[in-house]
Design an enzyme around this catalytic site. Sequence first.
Site, mmCIF file in Angstrom:
data_model
loop_
_atom_site.group_PDB
_atom_site.id
_atom_site.type_symbol
_atom_site.label_atom_id
_atom_site.label_comp_id
_atom_site.label_asym_id
_atom_site.label_seq_id
_atom_site.Cartn_x
_atom_site.Cartn_y
_atom_site.Cartn_z
ATOM 1 N N ARG A 142 -20.623 -4.710 26.481
ATOM 2 C CA ARG A 142 -19.418 -5.462 26.120
ATOM 3 C C ARG A 142 -18.390 -4.539 25.482
ATOM 4 O O ARG A 142 -18.746 -3.694 24.652
ATOM 5 C CB ARG A 142 -19.754 -6.569 25.100
ATOM 6 C CG ARG A 142 -20.634 -7.632 25.659
ATOM 7 C CD ARG A 142 -19.923 -8.486 26.700
ATOM 8 N NE ARG A 142 -20.855 -9.348 27.411
ATOM 9 C CZ ARG A 142 -21.074 -9.294 28.738
ATOM 10 N NH1 ARG A 142 -20.409 -8.459 29.488
ATOM 11 N NH2 ARG A 142 -21.920 -10.095 29.301
ATOM 12 N N PRO B 250 -13.153 -18.961 25.452
ATOM 13 C CA PRO B 250 -13.177 -19.898 24.345
ATOM 14 C C PRO B 250 -14.455 -19.730 23.534
ATOM 15 O O PRO B 250 -15.547 -19.799 24.057
ATOM 16 C CB PRO B 250 -13.096 -21.267 25.015
ATOM 17 C CG PRO B 250 -13.307 -21.051 26.447
ATOM 18 C CD PRO B 250 -12.995 -19.643 26.740
ATOM 19 N N GLU B 251 -14.270 -19.436 22.261
ATOM 20 C CA GLU B 251 -15.398 -19.381 21.337
ATOM 21 C C GLU B 251 -15.324 -20.666 20.513
ATOM 22 O O GLU B 251 -14.544 -21.545 20.820
ATOM 23 C CB GLU B 251 -15.297 -18.107 20.485
ATOM 24 C CG GLU B 251 -15.223 -16.868 21.389
ATOM 25 C CD GLU B 251 -15.044 -15.554 20.660
ATOM 26 O OE1 GLU B 251 -15.566 -15.421 19.546
ATOM 27 O OE2 GLU B 251 -14.374 -14.661 21.214
ATOM 28 N N HIS C 250 -6.235 -24.480 40.887
ATOM 29 C CA HIS C 250 -7.399 -24.166 40.061
ATOM 30 C C HIS C 250 -7.922 -25.377 39.287
ATOM 31 O O HIS C 250 -8.772 -25.239 38.419
ATOM 32 C CB HIS C 250 -7.080 -23.027 39.090
ATOM 33 C CG HIS C 250 -6.808 -21.725 39.784
ATOM 34 N ND1 HIS C 250 -7.723 -21.137 40.633
ATOM 35 C CD2 HIS C 250 -5.735 -20.908 39.782
ATOM 36 C CE1 HIS C 250 -7.211 -19.996 41.109
ATOM 37 N NE2 HIS C 250 -6.010 -19.845 40.612
ATOM 38 N N LYS D 243 -20.558 -23.785 21.551
ATOM 39 C CA LYS D 243 -19.441 -23.762 22.497
ATOM 40 C C LYS D 243 -19.571 -24.849 23.558
ATOM 41 O O LYS D 243 -18.857 -24.828 24.556
ATOM 42 C CB LYS D 243 -19.375 -22.387 23.183
ATOM 43 C CG LYS D 243 -19.218 -21.217 22.220
ATOM 44 C CD LYS D 243 -19.323 -19.889 22.951
ATOM 45 C CE LYS D 243 -19.513 -18.732 21.967
ATOM 46 N NZ LYS D 243 -19.862 -17.478 22.673
#
Length: 278
Positions: free
Chosen positions: A263, A2-3, A92, A58
């Site tokens: 990355r 999530p950005e 989870h 974020k």
Amino acid sequence: MPEMPEVETVRRGLMKIAAGRKIVGIDVHYGKTIENDVEEFRQALIGQTIKRIDRRGKYLLFRFTNDLTMISHLRMEGKYFNQKTGSPIDKHTHVVFHLDDGTDLCYHDTRKFGRMHLVKTGTEMEYGGLRTIGPEPTERDFKLDYFERILGKSRSKIKPFLLNQSHVAGLGNIYCDEVLWQTKINPEQPANTLTHKQAAALRKNIIHEIAVATKYKGTTVHTFTNAFGNAGAFQEKLVAYGHVGDRCPRCGTKMVKIKVAERGTTFCPHCQPLVEKK
DNA sequence: GGCCTTGTTTTTTA
DNA sequence: ATAAAAAACAAGGC
């Protein structure tokens, strides 16, 4: 992953399902999610009401009565959703907030990387990445003269420069690759070699991309869902990220994937050539 | 079971 | 002393 657009989408969902609700109980199934002592965390929040949820970069900021703020970072796969109290708890799901309307606000995180930290309201900017966080990627907060000034001071490659949240908040791997493709800038271009024109265009594209992705309720890669368990729609708009081997929509060249600052980085070698100039 | 994933923090290097 | 690069770390999926 999530950005900022995804986190903002989560925030808006949380405002609908959790704002104004009182916490009547908390179950913690994986203690490491909570940075505080788990028992102190539970006791401090039970009986408190979630006034609203803010966001900075974020980071989600749950504002409680009693001058408490819960900093929540989703890292890679954290997500919130609510379900009827008594419904089965997924393996989870690590933290369950029982609310006063007969629902449970569940925090679910396959990778267990996300963290929650309860602090006194007003001190939240003294913790972790919030200490050094840069401006929000908006027209109002992210000024061109500031951007050009910090670009000029850095010999870092532009991609890790943009991923650094102290320069500008909210970008992650996905939107970084997208805006560099849009602006036709090579991800390994040193920050201080960008022209005025490139800096201005890059800033515009960052602001625009984040705004549009937010409008589309974020990008669903892997498993991102909003607070209602829905996927975002923006992944259909992605050109670079996840499109290695596809043809560049602008020039038809095959998109290439390399590593930049450890990355995965996808770009068009024709549209985004590495030019050493200064 | 080694490697991949990403955001952030920590350590090392220049 | 500083900035940047590299490594570490979180942990599960395949």
